[in-house]
Design a protein around this motif. Structure first.
Motif, short mmCIF file in Angstrom:
data_model
loop_
_atom_site.label_atom_id
_atom_site.label_comp_id
_atom_site.label_asym_id
_atom_site.label_seq_id
_atom_site.Cartn_x
_atom_site.Cartn_y
_atom_site.Cartn_z
N GLN A 186 54.35 62.51 81.84
CA GLN A 186 54.87 61.30 82.50
C GLN A 186 56.19 61.60 83.19
OE1 GLN A 186 56.55 57.12 80.87
NE2 GLN A 186 54.49 57.62 80.18
N PHE A 187 57.10 62.28 82.50
CA PHE A 187 58.40 62.62 83.08
C PHE A 187 58.23 63.50 84.31
CE2 PHE A 187 61.86 65.74 83.35
CZ PHE A 187 62.94 64.90 83.58
N LEU A 188 57.40 64.54 84.21
CA LEU A 188 57.22 65.47 85.33
C LEU A 188 56.59 64.77 86.53
CD1 LEU A 188 55.97 68.62 83.38
CD2 LEU A 188 58.24 68.24 84.37
N HIS A 189 55.56 63.96 86.29
CA HIS A 189 54.91 63.26 87.39
C HIS A 189 55.84 62.23 88.03
CE1 HIS A 189 51.15 65.04 85.90
NE2 HIS A 189 50.66 64.76 87.08
N GLN A 190 56.64 61.55 87.20
CA GLN A 190 57.59 60.57 87.74
C GLN A 190 58.60 61.25 88.65
OE1 GLN A 190 59.12 58.73 84.17
NE2 GLN A 190 57.84 56.92 84.41
N GLN A 191 59.09 62.42 88.25
CA GLN A 191 60.08 63.11 89.07
C GLN A 191 59.45 63.60 90.38
OE1 GLN A 191 63.24 62.92 88.32
NE2 GLN A 191 62.61 61.85 86.45
N MET A 192 58.20 64.06 90.31
CA MET A 192 57.51 64.49 91.53
C MET A 192 57.29 63.31 92.46
SD MET A 192 54.74 67.10 89.80
CE MET A 192 53.76 67.20 91.30
N GLU A 193 56.92 62.17 91.89
CA GLU A 193 56.69 60.97 92.70
C GLU A 193 57.99 60.50 93.35
OE1 GLU A 193 54.40 58.55 94.60
OE2 GLU A 193 53.42 59.53 92.90
N MET A 194 59.07 60.53 92.56
CA MET A 194 60.36 60.10 93.08
C MET A 194 60.83 61.03 94.19
SD MET A 194 62.73 57.87 93.04
CE MET A 194 62.35 56.95 91.55
N SER A 195 60.67 62.33 94.01
CA SER A 195 61.07 63.30 95.03
C SER A 195 60.29 63.08 96.32
CB SER A 195 60.86 64.72 94.52
OG SER A 195 61.65 64.98 93.38
N GLN A 209 67.71 66.24 93.12
CA GLN A 209 67.05 65.49 94.18
C GLN A 209 68.06 65.08 95.27
OE1 GLN A 209 65.35 62.39 91.83
NE2 GLN A 209 63.59 63.62 91.19
N GLU A 210 69.25 64.68 94.82
CA GLU A 210 70.27 64.27 95.78
C GLU A 210 70.73 65.43 96.65
OE1 GLU A 210 73.84 61.25 95.48
OE2 GLU A 210 74.30 63.06 94.33
N HIS A 211 71.01 66.57 96.03
CA HIS A 211 71.61 67.69 96.75
C HIS A 211 70.61 68.58 97.48
CE1 HIS A 211 75.11 66.50 94.36
NE2 HIS A 211 75.84 67.20 95.19
N PHE A 212 69.34 68.56 97.04
CA PHE A 212 68.38 69.47 97.66
C PHE A 212 67.27 68.74 98.44
CE2 PHE A 212 70.29 71.97 94.28
CZ PHE A 212 70.62 73.13 94.98
N ILE A 213 67.21 67.41 98.32
CA ILE A 213 66.23 66.65 99.09
C ILE A 213 66.92 65.69 100.05
CG2 ILE A 213 64.36 64.96 98.99
CD1 ILE A 213 63.51 66.17 96.33
N ILE A 214 67.79 64.82 99.52
CA ILE A 214 68.36 63.74 100.34
C ILE A 214 69.42 64.27 101.31
CG2 ILE A 214 69.67 61.59 100.27
CD1 ILE A 214 68.32 60.97 97.61
N LEU A 215 70.45 64.93 100.80
CA LEU A 215 71.57 65.34 101.65
C LEU A 215 71.14 66.26 102.80
CD1 LEU A 215 74.40 65.85 99.00
CD2 LEU A 215 73.82 63.80 100.31
N PRO A 216 70.26 67.25 102.58
CA PRO A 216 69.86 68.11 103.71
C PRO A 216 69.17 67.36 104.84
CG PRO A 216 69.33 69.17 101.63
CD PRO A 216 69.75 67.78 101.30
#
Length: 528
Positions: A106-115, A223-230
């Motif tokens: 659940q944790f892993l899938h939630q993080q993938m979904e959020m990303s 997620q913030e530094h490697f997905i959103i900010l770039p």
């Protein structure tokens, strides 16, 4: 003087403020959906105060109207991959599937979904911002108006980018930013007792819970530094100075109107330029339409259960809807259910389905006993304001954490929607209806929430005008975030001290070795 109406008072008040030079031009950059619900109320109050408001909106906005007496609007065109409301229906189904898995999966899938969601949402936002900043006609139009302030919801940073491009003071109407609660970006947030968004933890954590909280924090940081900010870096490099980055731009807001209240939130560190205005959309209940009032009164002494799932989700999957409807049918109470979709076969005669309802007014009605809600903060603060206990059916985003906060204070029950049964819904409702402790706890929260010298709406308005009058709030902003990360955490100081201590210890060892060596040489000479 008799016969003078509110409208005349407003006009005369606005005229007086205009003559005193107190009326200002405000550029508003909102976020659609439930975020717009409270932003619109704030805009209506600012309009009542006489300010001129201009709202940036999408041509295909879900809820932000193009034509209204409260503001003028500027339409912008989004990219072809703009998200529509059906996106959230599909997201809900994926989320329910994920929540049926074990905790690790659940944790892993939630993080993938959020990303994935962050990459999609912020990718569209970055493209939209680029279209706007590259539109010289639009930028000239905005500059020519000579706005005094940008009021924005930083859940998406278009307003942040515009405020910096136009060199204007910036006020946030905020709860969420980037990957979680806005406090994490503006104030020290020790994760030993401050739960991270999505962790579903309270502020009293055992060791393993603190490990869980740390994992959520690390995932949010990545997620913030490697997905959103770039996603925004190319845009920022093109339109702003080389040293600029999105985080520093976001932290530089003059004022944070935080939609939070510590009768609901867990206590945590804060900053001088954060003002708490949660529940400013709440108000005393107004009379209901005749048909609704008749239905409320027909409930007799049993009262009414109210259910609503907010602005993004119109209906749950049918198998879950059938179970909830069956539970409602076994209650002696009447039920008003905001519902759009196929009528469930288990629906009882005591349940009224409506596609719209005056939620605040129904929650303030003396016949309302329980509020069945998805856990959005707008609805929960209205329930707190009116003292109505909550049965939480959290679906997405922060809703799980929100319901947890009320449950921790003894004012709510929460159910797992993905696996709930008719018996679970019925048992939880009967508990909330028959156990007076829930209503007592919620009424206590209501008293605390209302016990302020200034209403949240008046407070928000005062501070917006404060920023305008003083052309910003530099005296309230911490210099912490002008420091590099290693200076902020005093790592440079610690490094220097360790080097000094290391040299000192080395010097002691070196001197001791020399003295020992010299002593040994003398002893040897004597023996010889």
């Amino acid at each position: 003087m008799q016969g003078r109406g509110r409208g005349e008072d407003m006009q005369q008040g606005a005229q007086a403020r205009f003559e005193a030079g107190l009326l200002r031009k405000i550029l508003v950059v909102p976020v659609d959906g439930s975020h717009w619900v409270n932003m619109e109320i704030l805009l209506k109050h600012l309009h009542y105060r006489g300010h001129q408001l201009t709202v940036i909106r999408s041509k295909s906005s879900w809820y932000i109207q193009e034509s209204t007496p409260h503001y003028t609007s500027i339409n912008v065109k989004l990219m072809e991959d703009e998200v529509d409301l059906s996106f959230y229906e599909k997201l809900l189904q994926r989320t329910l599937d994920i929540r049926r898995k074990g905790p690790v999966l659940q944790f892993l899938h939630q993080q993938m979904e959020m990303s994935s969601m962050q990459m999609l949402g912020h990718g569209i936002c970055a493209k939209m911002a680029a279209l706007m900043l590259n539109n010289s006609v639009l930028m000239t139009q905005l500059k020519d108006v000579q706005f005094d302030l940008v009021l924005t919801d930083p859940g998406l940073p278009i307003g942040v980018l515009l405020a910096h491009y136009l060199h204007l003071p910036m006020v946030y109407n905020v709860r969420w930013i980037n990957t979680g609660d806005g406090h994490f970006i503006i104030a020290p947030s020790p994760i030993s007792f401050v739960p991270v968004t999505g962790s579903m933890l309270g502020d009293r954590m055992e060791f393993l819970q603190r490990v869980q909280n740390l994992l959520h924090y690390v995932m949010g940081f990545l997620q913030e530094h490697f997905i959103i900010l770039p996603l925004y870096q190319e845009l920022i490099s093109r339109h702003f100075s080389p040293a600029t980055d999105l985080l520093s731009m976001q932290r530089s807001a003059d004022l944070w109107l935080m939609r939070a209240d510590f009768v609901f939130e867990f206590p945590r560190p804060t900053m001088p330029n954060v003002v708490y205005v949660a529940g400013f959309q709440c108000r005393p209940a107004q009379p209901l339409p005749a048909d609704l009032e008749k239905f409320m009164q027909s409930s007799g002494e049993h009262g009414v259960v109210l259910m609503s799932l907010g602005t993004l989700i119109s209906a749950l999957p049918m198998e879950i809807t059938e179970r909830i409807a069956a539970a409602f049918a076994r209650l002696p109470q009447n039920v008003i259910w905001r519902y759009m979709g196929e009528k469930p076969s288990t629906l009882g005669n005591n349940t009224l389905l409506v596609d719209w309802l005056p939620q605040n007014d129904l929650l303030g009605h003396p016949k309302t006993r329980v509020f069945v809600a998805h856990g959005g903060t707008n609805g929960l603060y209205e329930a707190i304001y009116h003292g109505v206990p909550v049965l939480g059916l959290p679906l997405l985003f922060d809703q799980f954490d929100n319901v947890l906060r009320l449950q921790a204070r003894g004012a709510a029950r929460a159910l797992e929607v993905a696996t709930l049964s008719t018996e679970e819904v019925l048992e939880a409702l009967q508990d909330l209806l028959e156990n007076p402790s829930y209503r007592s706890s919620m009424e206590r929260l209501s008293r605390l929430h209302r016990d302020w010298p200034l209403s949240p709406l008046d407070s928000a308005t005062f501070w917006i005008e404060y920023v305008i009058r003083n052309k910003g709030t530099a005296h309230l902003r911490s210099e912490a975030y002008s420091l590099p990360w290693y200076s902020y955490h005093s790592l440079d100081v610690v490094t220097l001290l360790l080097v000094v201590i290391g040299i000192f210890l080395w010097a002691i060892v070196y001197v001791c070795r020399k003295l020992c060596h010299r002593t040994c040489q003398k002893n040897k000479s004597k023996r010889d």
